[in-house]
Design an enzyme around this catalytic site. Structure first.
Site, short mmCIF file in Angstrom:
data_model
loop_
_atom_site.label_atom_id
_atom_site.label_comp_id
_atom_site.label_asym_id
_atom_site.label_seq_id
_atom_site.Cartn_x
_atom_site.Cartn_y
_atom_site.Cartn_z
N ILE A 13 -2.45 5.50 -9.57
CA ILE A 13 -2.16 6.57 -8.60
C ILE A 13 -1.65 7.81 -9.33
N ASN A 33 5.11 4.41 -20.56
CA ASN A 33 5.19 3.53 -21.74
C ASN A 33 3.88 2.77 -21.95
N SER A 35 2.56 0.41 -20.45
CA SER A 35 2.61 -1.04 -20.27
C SER A 35 1.47 -1.51 -19.37
N SER A 125 6.37 1.86 -0.42
CA SER A 125 5.24 1.02 -0.01
C SER A 125 5.44 0.55 1.42
N THR A 127 5.16 -2.24 2.23
CA THR A 127 5.78 -3.56 2.11
C THR A 127 7.23 -3.54 2.62
N TYR A 149 9.43 -7.74 -5.57
CA TYR A 149 8.79 -6.42 -5.63
C TYR A 149 9.20 -5.58 -4.41
N LYS A 153 11.53 -1.97 -3.90
CA LYS A 153 11.17 -0.76 -3.14
C LYS A 153 12.27 -0.43 -2.12
N TYR A 177 3.19 4.08 0.85
CA TYR A 177 1.72 3.95 0.78
C TYR A 177 1.29 2.69 1.50
N PHE A 178 0.14 2.76 2.14
CA PHE A 178 -0.46 1.55 2.69
C PHE A 178 -1.32 0.92 1.58
N ASN A 199 -5.21 -7.86 -5.83
CA ASN A 199 -5.59 -7.08 -4.65
C ASN A 199 -7.07 -7.24 -4.33
N ARG A 292 -3.01 -17.00 2.17
CA ARG A 292 -2.15 -16.78 0.99
C ARG A 292 -0.70 -16.71 1.45
P1 NAD Z 1 0.04 1.35 -12.22
O1 NAD Z 1 0.54 0.10 -12.83
O2 NAD Z 1 -1.41 1.68 -12.39
O3 NAD Z 1 0.90 2.60 -12.74
C1 NAD Z 1 2.25 2.48 -13.08
C2 NAD Z 1 2.44 3.18 -14.41
O4 NAD Z 1 3.82 3.10 -14.78
C3 NAD Z 1 1.64 2.54 -15.55
O5 NAD Z 1 0.96 3.57 -16.26
C4 NAD Z 1 2.70 1.89 -16.44
O6 NAD Z 1 2.35 1.87 -17.79
C5 NAD Z 1 3.91 2.76 -16.16
N1 NAD Z 1 5.23 2.14 -16.35
C6 NAD Z 1 5.70 0.99 -15.80
N2 NAD Z 1 6.99 0.81 -16.15
C7 NAD Z 1 7.35 1.88 -16.92
C8 NAD Z 1 8.53 2.27 -17.57
N3 NAD Z 1 9.66 1.55 -17.52
N4 NAD Z 1 8.53 3.42 -18.27
C9 NAD Z 1 7.42 4.18 -18.35
N5 NAD Z 1 6.26 3.86 -17.75
C10 NAD Z 1 6.24 2.72 -17.04
O7 NAD Z 1 0.43 1.29 -10.68
P2 NAD Z 1 -0.07 2.21 -9.47
O8 NAD Z 1 -0.96 1.41 -8.60
O9 NAD Z 1 -0.53 3.52 -9.98
O10 NAD Z 1 1.30 2.35 -8.69
C11 NAD Z 1 2.17 3.44 -8.90
C12 NAD Z 1 3.40 3.27 -8.04
O11 NAD Z 1 3.00 3.16 -6.68
C13 NAD Z 1 4.23 2.01 -8.35
O12 NAD Z 1 5.58 2.31 -8.22
C14 NAD Z 1 3.79 1.05 -7.26
O13 NAD Z 1 4.79 0.09 -6.97
C15 NAD Z 1 3.57 2.00 -6.10
N6 NAD Z 1 2.67 1.46 -5.09
C16 NAD Z 1 1.44 1.00 -5.48
C17 NAD Z 1 0.59 0.45 -4.52
C18 NAD Z 1 -0.75 -0.12 -4.93
O14 NAD Z 1 -1.29 -0.95 -4.20
N7 NAD Z 1 -1.35 0.32 -6.06
C19 NAD Z 1 0.99 0.39 -3.19
C20 NAD Z 1 2.24 0.89 -2.84
C21 NAD Z 1 3.07 1.42 -3.81
C1 WQD Z 2 -5.36 -7.30 1.38
C2 WQD Z 2 -5.99 -8.36 2.28
C3 WQD Z 2 -5.32 -10.60 1.77
C4 WQD Z 2 -7.24 -10.78 -2.17
C5 WQD Z 2 -0.34 -5.82 -1.59
C6 WQD Z 2 1.15 -5.81 -1.76
C7 WQD Z 2 1.73 -4.54 -1.20
C8 WQD Z 2 1.02 -3.30 -1.75
C9 WQD Z 2 -0.47 -3.41 -1.74
C10 WQD Z 2 2.32 -2.31 -3.45
C11 WQD Z 2 -5.03 -9.46 2.73
C12 WQD Z 2 -6.81 -10.41 1.52
C13 WQD Z 2 -6.79 -10.37 -0.93
C14 WQD Z 2 -8.23 -11.77 -2.23
C15 WQD Z 2 -8.25 -11.86 0.18
N1 WQD Z 2 1.35 -3.04 -3.10
N2 WQD Z 2 -7.28 -10.90 0.22
N3 WQD Z 2 -8.70 -12.27 -1.04
O1 WQD Z 2 -1.40 -8.03 0.41
O2 WQD Z 2 -1.89 -6.02 1.88
O3 WQD Z 2 -0.62 -5.72 -0.19
O4 WQD Z 2 -0.89 -4.68 -2.26
O5 WQD Z 2 3.22 -1.87 -2.83
O6 WQD Z 2 3.07 -4.55 -1.51
O7 WQD Z 2 1.69 -6.94 -1.08
O8 WQD Z 2 -3.02 -6.22 -0.34
O9 WQD Z 2 -5.20 -6.23 -1.49
O10 WQD Z 2 -3.59 -8.13 -1.92
O11 WQD Z 2 -4.71 -7.96 0.31
O12 WQD Z 2 -8.71 -12.36 1.20
O13 WQD Z 2 -8.67 -12.21 -3.30
O14 WQD Z 2 -7.02 -9.04 1.54
O15 WQD Z 2 -5.06 -11.87 2.30
O16 WQD Z 2 -5.37 -9.82 4.03
P1 WQD Z 2 -1.70 -6.60 0.52
P2 WQD Z 2 -4.15 -7.13 -0.97
#
Ligand code: NAD
Ligand code: WQD
Length: 345
Positions: A13, A33, A35, A125, A127, A149, A153, A177-178, A199, A292
């Site tokens: 993101i 970093n 990671s 999130s 969540t 996790y 948040k 975010y959804f 995911n 799940r």
């Molecule tokens: P991502 O893992 O692709 O990006 C996170 C970045 O942070 C990575 O580049 C990682 O190297 C870096 N990082 C982690 N810990 C660090 C630290 N201590 N110092 C410096 N860098 C560090 O994840 P993303 O999907 O881009 O998510 C970004 C944010 O959005 C996260 O906080 C995540 O929890 C939140 N979020 C993501 C989702 C999703 O489904 N992708 C949904 C809701 C919220």
């Molecule tokens: C979506 C749907 C699964 C995988 C998670 C985190 C949430 C947020 C986003 C960060 C569900 C189904 C999934 C698979 C499946 N992240 N599924 N087979 O669970 O809504 O949210 O990611 O904040 O915190 O919990 O997303 O993509 O894992 O699942 O059937 O192999 O797909 O059961 O209904 P979720 P998801």
């Protein structure tokens, strides 16, 4: 607002948001970093925008490193993406999650306060809503979490709210975010999870690529439109634009504000898989599997506040999301020569 410090800016993101910010005329200073990301992303961002991200390899938990970065730039606003994000891993390694996700936020707040950086956008999130009591979810819905996790948040939201109470000059946007999916329309950056994806969309993409044998659909006996789980999938470019809108809002000194970033539409697992297959003309073998643990049946956003107060609304459709996810995956497969093919499913 001109100079934006983006933590985790090399991630999924963060990289898309960095592009939006550069295109909006902001300077982007990134600290990551790596990671869960790669430095190569900055060359791609440069190719796409003609502009450079100024980046630092550092841990956001490292207060001294942050101080040096902040001293070198006149930072106006921080967007805090950095953190670990895998729910299952957080259950297995809770301390690792609390340490990284909470400490990085505390370090960032400390350095912001020391340097009068009064604007913070945080990646929260959906969540934090726990099991929905009603739908669509608005920002007034009760908050709870069921795993480390989600707890992170929730705690971070509390920390940032408390920081605002103690320092009313601090403006904070908590963006919930959804389900982010999709990729930049160039398909040169997208989501590339390490190991077996948790995911749904990355799992579909890897199954369509032949990297995974078949997709398991977790449950078809929920009380939903077709028995499978329903979520509010949002295109990552829409999400990135939501951050640019939040920065503009913070410039009006609104205090601590909370916004859902979702489309307002629910899509079931089967609907998403079938749309992926039809629109991309590719096979995705799937089978119904048990539910799940920890999953909720359905969840989608009421995005009205973001529309009214940020002037932001998601534009991309589910068809856009499946197309861009797949096109980016195909590019990744070519570039990476399908290196994860032998992993256990
Ligand atoms: P991502 O893992 O692709 O990006 C996170 C970045 O942070 C990575 O580049 C990682 O190297 C870096 N990082 C982690 N810990 C660090 C630290 N201590 N110092 C410096 N860098 C560090 O994840 P993303 O999907 O881009 O998510 C970004 C944010 O959005 C996260 O906080 C995540 O929890 C939140 N979020 C993501 C989702 C999703 O489904 N992708 C949904 C809701 C919220
Ligand atoms: C979506 C749907 C699964 C995988 C998670 C985190 C949430 C947020 C986003 C960060 C569900 C189904 C999934 C698979 C499946 N992240 N599924 N087979 O669970 O809504 O949210 O990611 O904040 O915190 O919990 O997303 O993509 O894992 O699942 O059937 O192999 O797909 O059961 O209904 P979720 P998801």
């Amino acid at each position: 607002m001109k100079n934006i410090l983006v933590t985790g800016g090399a991630g999924y993101i963060g990289s898309h948001t960095s592009i939006e910010l550069l295109e909006g005329g902001y300077n982007v200073i990134c600290v990551d970093n790596f990671s869960n990301s790669s430095k190569d992303i900055f060359d791609v961002i440069h190719d796409l925008t003609g502009k450079h991200v100024t980046w630092y390899e550092a841990d956001v938990c490292d207060v001294e490193a942050l101080r040096k970065i902040v001293k070198a730039h006149d930072i106006d606003c921080v967007i805090h993406f950095a953190g670990y994000k895998a729910v299952g891993e957080s259950v297995e390694k809770p301390l690792m999650y609390y340490q990284n996700n909470i400490d990085s936020t505390l370090a960032l707040c400390e350095v912001c306060l020391e340097n009068s950086i009064n604007n913070i956008v945080f990646s929260s999130s959906a969540t934090v809503y726990g099991a929905p009591q009603y739908l669509p979810l608005d920002e007034h819905h009760s908050l709870s979490a069921t795993n480390p996790y989600g707890n992170c948040k929730l705690f971070i939201e509390h920390i940032l709210k408390d920081v605002h109470v103690a320092h009313p000059e601090m403006n904070i946007a908590l963006l919930r975010y959804f389900n982010p999916v999709g990729a930049h329309p160039s398909h040169r950056l997208g989501e590339s999870p390490k190991g077996i994806p948790n995911n749904l969309m990355p799992y579909i993409c890897q199954t369509a690529s032949g990297l995974r044998e078949q997709l398991s659909i977790f449950g078809d006996d929920y009380d939903t439109v077709d028995g499978t789980g329903v979520r509010d999938y949002i295109h990552v470019v829409d999400l990135a634009k939501g951050h640019a809108a939040a920065i503009k809002k913070l410039a009006t000194a609104p205090g601590c504000v909370v916004y859902n970033l979702g489309t307002g539409n629910g899509t079931s697992v089967l609907e998403l898989v079938r749309t992926f297959i039809t629109e991309n003309n590719v096979d995705v073998p799937f089978a119904i599997a048990p539910r799940r643990a920890g999953d909720i049946a359905e969840c989608w956003a009421d995005p009205a506040s973001a529309k009214e107060e940020l002037g932001w609304e998601a534009q991309y459709t589910i068809v856009d999301m499946v197309r861009d996810s797949w096109e980016a995956q195909k590019r990744m497969n070519t570039n990476e020569k399908v290196t994860v093919a032998s992993e256990a499913v």
